[in-house]
Design a protein around this motif. Structure first.
Motif, PDB file in Angstrom:
ATOM      1  N   CYS A  51       9.214 -11.566  -3.447  1.00 50.07           N
ATOM      2  CA  CYS A  51       7.848 -11.022  -3.498  1.00 50.07           C
ATOM      3  C   CYS A  51       7.744  -9.847  -4.465  1.00 50.07           C
ATOM      4  N   LYS A  52       8.838  -9.161  -4.702  1.00 50.81           N
ATOM      5  CA  LYS A  52       8.800  -7.990  -5.584  1.00 50.81           C
ATOM      6  C   LYS A  52       8.363  -8.358  -6.997  1.00 50.81           C
ATOM      7  N   GLN A  53       8.628  -9.580  -7.440  1.00 47.71           N
ATOM      8  CA  GLN A  53       8.171 -10.017  -8.758  1.00 47.71           C
ATOM      9  C   GLN A  53       6.642 -10.066  -8.805  1.00 47.71           C
ATOM     10  N   ASP A  54       6.036 -10.524  -7.720  1.00 53.27           N
ATOM     11  CA  ASP A  54       4.571 -10.544  -7.659  1.00 53.27           C
ATOM     12  C   ASP A  54       4.011  -9.128  -7.695  1.00 53.27           C
ATOM     13  N   PHE A  55       4.662  -8.225  -6.991  1.00 57.83           N
ATOM     14  CA  PHE A  55       4.214  -6.831  -6.992  1.00 57.83           C
ATOM     15  C   PHE A  55       4.407  -6.192  -8.357  1.00 57.83           C
ATOM     16  N   SER A  56       5.379  -6.674  -9.106  1.00 55.88           N
ATOM     17  CA  SER A  56       5.587  -6.173 -10.461  1.00 55.88           C
ATOM     18  C   SER A  56       4.364  -6.484 -11.326  1.00 55.88           C
ATOM     19  N   GLU A  57       3.785  -7.669 -11.152  1.00 58.35           N
ATOM     20  CA  GLU A  57       2.561  -8.033 -11.877  1.00 58.35           C
ATOM     21  C   GLU A  57       1.417  -7.096 -11.496  1.00 58.35           C
ATOM     22  N   LEU A  58       1.286  -6.810 -10.199  1.00 57.30           N
ATOM     23  CA  LEU A  58       0.249  -5.883  -9.742  1.00 57.30           C
ATOM     24  C   LEU A  58       0.489  -4.486 -10.300  1.00 57.30           C
ATOM     25  N   HIS A  59       1.748  -4.071 -10.333  1.00 59.58           N
ATOM     26  CA  HIS A  59       2.096  -2.751 -10.880  1.00 59.58           C
ATOM     27  C   HIS A  59       1.730  -2.680 -12.365  1.00 59.58           C
ATOM     28  N   ASN A  60       2.083  -3.713 -13.112  1.00 58.31           N
ATOM     29  CA  ASN A  60       1.784  -3.739 -14.548  1.00 58.31           C
ATOM     30  C   ASN A  60       0.287  -3.728 -14.824  1.00 58.31           C
ATOM     31  N   ALA A  61      -0.498  -4.277 -13.898  1.00 58.88           N
ATOM     32  CA  ALA A  61      -1.958  -4.295 -14.048  1.00 58.88           C
ATOM     33  C   ALA A  61      -2.596  -2.990 -13.574  1.00 58.88           C
ATOM     34  N   GLY A  62      -1.780  -2.043 -13.049  1.00 58.18           N
ATOM     35  CA  GLY A  62      -2.315  -0.771 -12.573  1.00 58.18           C
ATOM     36  C   GLY A  62      -2.982  -0.875 -11.221  1.00 58.18           C
ATOM     37  N   ILE A  63      -2.534  -1.826 -10.404  1.00 61.06           N
ATOM     38  CA  ILE A  63      -3.135  -2.053  -9.093  1.00 61.06           C
ATOM     39  C   ILE A  63      -2.196  -1.644  -7.958  1.00 61.06           C
ATOM     40  N   PHE A  64      -0.895  -1.652  -8.193  1.00 61.39           N
ATOM     41  CA  PHE A  64       0.096  -1.350  -7.153  1.00 61.39           C
ATOM     42  C   PHE A  64       0.901  -0.108  -7.516  1.00 61.39           C
ATOM     43  N   PHE A  65       1.082   0.783  -6.515  1.00 65.81           N
ATOM     44  CA  PHE A  65       1.796   2.041  -6.730  1.00 65.81           C
ATOM     45  C   PHE A  65       2.729   2.343  -5.560  1.00 65.81           C
ATOM     46  N   THR A  66       3.853   2.996  -5.871  1.00 69.43           N
ATOM     47  CA  THR A  66       4.729   3.545  -4.832  1.00 69.43           C
ATOM     48  C   THR A  66       4.878   5.053  -5.007  1.00 69.43           C
ATOM     49  N   ASP A  67       4.165   5.631  -5.946  1.00 63.71           N
ATOM     50  CA  ASP A  67       4.220   7.068  -6.210  1.00 63.71           C
ATOM     51  C   ASP A  67       2.810   7.650  -6.045  1.00 63.71           C
ATOM     52  N   ALA A  68       2.666   8.597  -5.116  1.00 58.74           N
ATOM     53  CA  ALA A  68       1.353   9.163  -4.772  1.00 58.74           C
ATOM     54  C   ALA A  68       0.704   9.864  -5.965  1.00 58.74           C
ATOM     55  N   LYS A  69       1.477  10.615  -6.731  1.00 56.75           N
ATOM     56  CA  LYS A  69       0.913  11.348  -7.864  1.00 56.75           C
ATOM     57  C   LYS A  69       0.424  10.391  -8.961  1.00 56.75           C
ATOM     58  N   LYS A  70       1.199   9.336  -9.237  1.00 55.27           N
ATOM     59  CA  LYS A  70       0.768   8.353 -10.234  1.00 55.27           C
ATOM     60  C   LYS A  70      -0.496   7.635  -9.781  1.00 55.27           C
ATOM     61  N   LEU A  71      -0.589   7.365  -8.486  1.00 53.03           N
ATOM     62  CA  LEU A  71      -1.805   6.754  -7.963  1.00 53.03           C
ATOM     63  C   LEU A  71      -2.993   7.688  -8.154  1.00 53.03           C
ATOM     64  N   SER A  72      -2.831   8.954  -7.809  1.00 53.71           N
ATOM     65  CA  SER A  72      -3.921   9.924  -7.976  1.00 53.71           C
ATOM     66  C   SER A  72      -4.353  10.032  -9.426  1.00 53.71           C
ATOM     67  N   ASN A  73      -3.382  10.050 -10.338  1.00 54.57           N
ATOM     68  CA  ASN A  73      -3.710  10.113 -11.765  1.00 54.57           C
ATOM     69  C   ASN A  73      -4.515   8.890 -12.198  1.00 54.57           C
ATOM     70  N   LYS A  74      -4.153   7.715 -11.693  1.00 60.93           N
ATOM     71  CA  LYS A  74      -4.884   6.492 -12.028  1.00 60.93           C
ATOM     72  C   LYS A  74      -6.304   6.549 -11.459  1.00 60.93           C
ATOM     73  N   ILE A  75      -6.445   7.039 -10.230  1.00 58.04           N
ATOM     74  CA  ILE A  75      -7.774   7.165  -9.619  1.00 58.04           C
ATOM     75  C   ILE A  75      -8.624   8.153 -10.416  1.00 58.04           C
ATOM     76  N   ASN A  76      -8.033   9.277 -10.818  1.00 61.59           N
ATOM     77  CA  ASN A  76      -8.760  10.259 -11.626  1.00 61.59           C
ATOM     78  C   ASN A  76      -9.230   9.649 -12.947  1.00 61.59           C
ATOM     79  N   LEU A  77      -8.365   8.875 -13.582  1.00 60.27           N
ATOM     80  CA  LEU A  77      -8.730   8.225 -14.835  1.00 60.27           C
ATOM     81  C   LEU A  77      -9.864   7.228 -14.607  1.00 60.27           C
TER      82      LEU A  77
END
Length: 186
Positions: free
Chosen positions: A155-181
């Motif tokens: 399943c991690k390969q599928d999550f990699s696609e979500l991560h590359n699309a900017g939809i999946f995060f495991t880091d709170a600060k990176k998520l906040s930065n994406k939301i701010n953007l």
């Protein structure tokens, strides 16, 4: 402006600059954070570890602390419906500001989603995939240790696609930065 689109022929997630016909996009800068259950002792011990709740509180606080509230109108928080009868609630541990409100836990979920331009899921749920399939802009945040230890390798390969699309995060600060953007570009 970019929107998330799922290509139904080959299930590839991509970003496009225009929405398909019939999809309604809310441009209101009201964002929704969905919190998980607050089980301290889970009935299935192999999907939980003792520091998870403490880590989740710290990560959710990091998300709240790193958001630029100048870009947002409202950040609404919805707790899991199972938390109604529990004495432990994330609400008791998170520091919020005046732009943050808790939504009624009993309101129908789809009605809540329709009034928000971005939904931030903080746990893996069917609703996340449902909103994604409805082309509702949403992101998913999962605790990194939980993801690394309990998500199936295939399943991690599928999550990699979500991560590359900017939809999946495991880091709170990176998520906040994406939301701010995202909020700044609305």
């Amino acid at each position: 402006m970019r929107y998330w689109i799922i290509n139904k022929e080959n299930f590839i997630i991509k970003k496009e600059n225009s929405l398909p016909l019939g999809i309604k996009f809310i441009n209101n800068k009201n964002f929704l954070l969905i919190l998980p259950r607050t089980d301290i002792f889970r009935p299935v011990p192999h999907i939980w570890y003792e520091d998870l709740f403490d880590e989740q509180v710290k990560e959710f606080q990091a998300i709240l602390d790193n958001l630029n509230y100048n870009f947002l109108i409202n950040l609404n928080i919805k707790e899991h419906p199972k938390n109604i009868n529990r004495s432990v609630s994330f609400k008791n541990f998170l520091n919020t500001n005046s732009s943050t409100k808790y939504v009624n836990i009993n309101l129908p979920f789809q009605n809540i989603c329709e009034n928000h331009s971005l939904i931030i899921f903080s746990y893996l749920s069917t609703e996340f995939f449902k909103q994604l399939s409805l082309n509702k802009p949403c992101v998913l945040f999962i605790n990194k240790k939980y993801f690394n230890n309990f998500i199936n390798k295939d399943c991690k390969q599928d999550f990699s696609e979500l991560h590359n699309a900017g939809i999946f995060f495991t880091d709170a600060k990176k998520l906040s930065n994406k939301i701010n953007l995202y909020a700044n570009n609305l």
